[in-house]
Design a protein around this motif. Sequence first.
Motif, PDB file in Angstrom:
ATOM      1  N   UNK A   1      -1.131   4.730  -7.984  1.00  0.00           N
ATOM      2  CA  UNK A   1      -0.393   4.473  -6.304  1.00  0.00           C
ATOM      3  C   UNK A   1      -1.133   3.298  -5.472  1.00  0.00           C
ATOM      4  N   UNK A   2      -2.449   3.424  -6.174  1.00  0.00           N
ATOM      5  CA  UNK A   2      -2.931   2.296  -5.297  1.00  0.00           C
ATOM      6  C   UNK A   2      -3.497   1.110  -6.709  1.00  0.00           C
ATOM      7  N   UNK A   3      -2.588   0.461  -7.302  1.00  0.00           N
ATOM      8  CA  UNK A   3      -2.441  -0.306  -8.360  1.00  0.00           C
ATOM      9  C   UNK A   3      -4.064  -0.880  -8.165  1.00  0.00           C
ATOM     10  N   UNK A   4      -4.873  -0.119  -8.770  1.00  0.00           N
ATOM     11  CA  UNK A   4      -6.708  -0.024  -9.301  1.00  0.00           C
ATOM     12  C   UNK A   4      -6.329  -0.064 -10.783  1.00  0.00           C
TER      13      UNK A   4
ATOM     14  N   UNK B   1       8.678   3.745   3.716  1.00  0.00           N
ATOM     15  CA  UNK B   1       8.714   3.540   5.036  1.00  0.00           C
ATOM     16  C   UNK B   1      10.183   3.376   6.294  1.00  0.00           C
TER      17      UNK B   1
ATOM     18  N   UNK C   1       0.443   2.536   8.473  1.00  0.00           N
ATOM     19  CA  UNK C   1       0.446   0.781   7.429  1.00  0.00           C
ATOM     20  C   UNK C   1      -0.829   0.662   7.836  1.00  0.00           C
TER      21      UNK C   1
ATOM     22  N   UNK D   1      -6.128  -1.849   3.841  1.00  0.00           N
ATOM     23  CA  UNK D   1      -5.579  -1.799   3.090  1.00  0.00           C
ATOM     24  C   UNK D   1      -4.269  -2.279   1.189  1.00  0.00           C
ATOM     25  N   UNK D   2      -3.534  -1.237   2.622  1.00  0.00           N
ATOM     26  CA  UNK D   2      -1.878  -1.355   2.313  1.00  0.00           C
ATOM     27  C   UNK D   2      -1.849  -1.004   0.019  1.00  0.00           C
ATOM     28  N   UNK D   3      -2.567   0.035   0.232  1.00  0.00           N
ATOM     29  CA  UNK D   3      -2.571   0.637  -1.234  1.00  0.00           C
ATOM     30  C   UNK D   3      -1.232   1.577  -1.113  1.00  0.00           C
ATOM     31  N   UNK D   4      -0.267   1.824  -1.677  1.00  0.00           N
ATOM     32  CA  UNK D   4       0.881   2.660  -1.836  1.00  0.00           C
ATOM     33  C   UNK D   4       1.770   2.293  -0.417  1.00  0.00           C
ATOM     34  N   UNK D   5       1.589   1.141  -0.599  1.00  0.00           N
ATOM     35  CA  UNK D   5       2.449   0.326   0.988  1.00  0.00           C
ATOM     36  C   UNK D   5       4.475   0.691  -0.534  1.00  0.00           C
ATOM     37  N   UNK D   6       5.052   1.005   0.794  1.00  0.00           N
ATOM     38  CA  UNK D   6       6.846   0.495   0.283  1.00  0.00           C
ATOM     39  C   UNK D   6       6.975   0.508   0.764  1.00  0.00           C
ATOM     40  N   UNK D   7       8.257  -0.429   0.976  1.00  0.00           N
ATOM     41  CA  UNK D   7       9.908  -0.443   1.936  1.00  0.00           C
ATOM     42  C   UNK D   7      10.315   1.213   1.825  1.00  0.00           C
TER      43      UNK D   7
END
Lengths: 227, 446
Positions: free
Chosen positions: B191-194, B157, B145, B148-154
Amino acid sequence: MQQFDLEAEGLRKLNQTLHALGNDTNQKTWEVINPRGSHAIAVGLDVPIEVTVRGSTGYYCGGMNKQATIIVDGSAGPGVAENMMSGKVIIEGDASQYAGATGRGGLLVIKGNAASRCGISMKGINIVVHGNIGHMSAFMAQKGNLVVLGDAGEALGDSLYEAQIFVRGSVKSLGADCIEKEMRPEHIEVLKTLLEDAGADAKPEEFRRYGSARNLYHFDIDHADSY
Amino acid sequence: MDDASKKAIPPTAPIKSATFTDPVNAEIRRAAATGIYDIRGGGAKRKVPHFDDLLFLGASISRYPLEGYREKCATNVTLGTRFASKPIEIDIPITIAGMSFGALSGPAKEALGRGATMAGTSTTTGDGGMTEEERGHSKILVYQYLPSRYGMNPNDLRRADAIEVVVGQGAKPGGGGMLLGQKISDRVAGMRDLPAGIDQRSACRHPDWTGPDDLEIKILELREITNWEKPIYVKIGGARPYFDTTLAVKAGADVVVIDGMQGGTAATQDVFIEHVGQPTLACIRPAVKALQDLDMHREVQLIVSGGIRTGADVAKALALGADAVSIGTAALIALGDNDPRWEEEYQRLGTTAGAYDDWHEGRDPAGITTQDPDLMSRLDPVAGGRRLRNYLKVMTLEAQTIARACGKSHVHNLEPEDLCALTIEASAMAGVPLAGTNWIPGQGSF
């Protein structure tokens, strides 16, 4: 409607109960009473229900929400709806700092004001703030839309990527690489929808649009003064 | 003086500056030509006090050794005994450190998962989020975690076996990352929203908390989302190990990961890698002291990383009080990173096998730190996994051998008294006596 007394039954039980609901649950509406500023209320939901929190919340209410509609009938502490994936979070009062941080989807509506760092590092979420927002909002924001009916604080949109910011009032200052941009018809359309979804009484034409100048997209020594 | 006499005088020997060395001068010329500071991958290359400066004492009369290969020396580790309802059980005291998809190729992540699983240990995601390659092949997967929270998804988790809140990294305490545009393929960008092809900065600080009290509440949120099942690690860069460990424990960490300055990175400024942070050796005892002062040693587990290479390094870290170690660079080398078989290609890139560190350019001949499909295909994830498994097993056998020689039936029974130091510096940092003396410089202060 299901009612849950947070003070009597505790946070763990609330979140456990809401996590256990399936998509086909018939317990669609929930009311949480006595929140008393508790942290992490209704976090990690992934079910199409409506949760109304009667009172003000602490940190991270509605964090990482998917599908659910969460209404805070009061004010929200820091990090409300952080990393929201989908669904809707509505704050009837004010929101503290980093509202909607890193959010990837869904809609966050703040009927009052939001403090500093609203929408920081947002990644696809839409945020509509009826009042004002504080400094460093939308810092490093990547995707999504931040709509502000009131005024914006200092360093708005610093180091912005592809997110769009719409402000009706004044902007105290823009951050590095953030510039005002032309409001074209497609932006009016986006804004119109967002304002309607957020129940905001404003006209899209009253807003100015801000976005990235894209000068910091690649490392360049000529932009060293901006780093 | 005639010409003949002049010729007889030996010329002054040319002396190069010890300050302006060839590499320093080359860097000045490179900076002058490009206007960009040097960005590279890997860890610190300068020589700092290290585990090599410590020796084990072994057993003679005052200690009684165990018989090698006959008497059992256990190596299992349980991580997350403080709060998590599902602590992690690993067979060996070595884990695979977080390395991001994006920095590494998909096959490389798969190979890490395969190798770690065969060896009975965990892998760790990275800045790019969780890939199917890694989740699919890692029996135990730690989900990072990150700021940057790139690729962060609950969902990810919940699919993880533990969560590592990354606050700092040994290669760059206080610094963020920079994944240059040339490595941002469509998949990485997705995956990184960019958008693909643009530089991606990883923030140096978490956007939604500002200090230890906020971290405590953030950990509460993560626990609530994951039903208090998963161990929460907090990873800190080795800069102020005593105080940062104290605050991580205060914030509710189940496991503290401390990463010394030899720890690697995908890409950051060379000046950061070489000039910020403390050597791994210097970080362990203060971190252990913090845990002891809080009466949390072994209750909150300590993982040490940054330049771990051999079973001797593992044993020394454990003897100083760690519960496990973590490897990154060494795992990549085991997979084939900087292998001499690619020497010709390294030469074409202006470097040599063993020195290649321009991972951010995405042209890694070994196919590990790249997103180029042709280069990626050079790494067979099955064979790579087997190599990593072999390496992990060898390290474990080495650590067991040393532990038995010190009379220990579990590697965790190693202790500082089993060590001495070869140098005053290492003695002071590790808090063990200088060899041949009972002298430990700098006792009682950090």
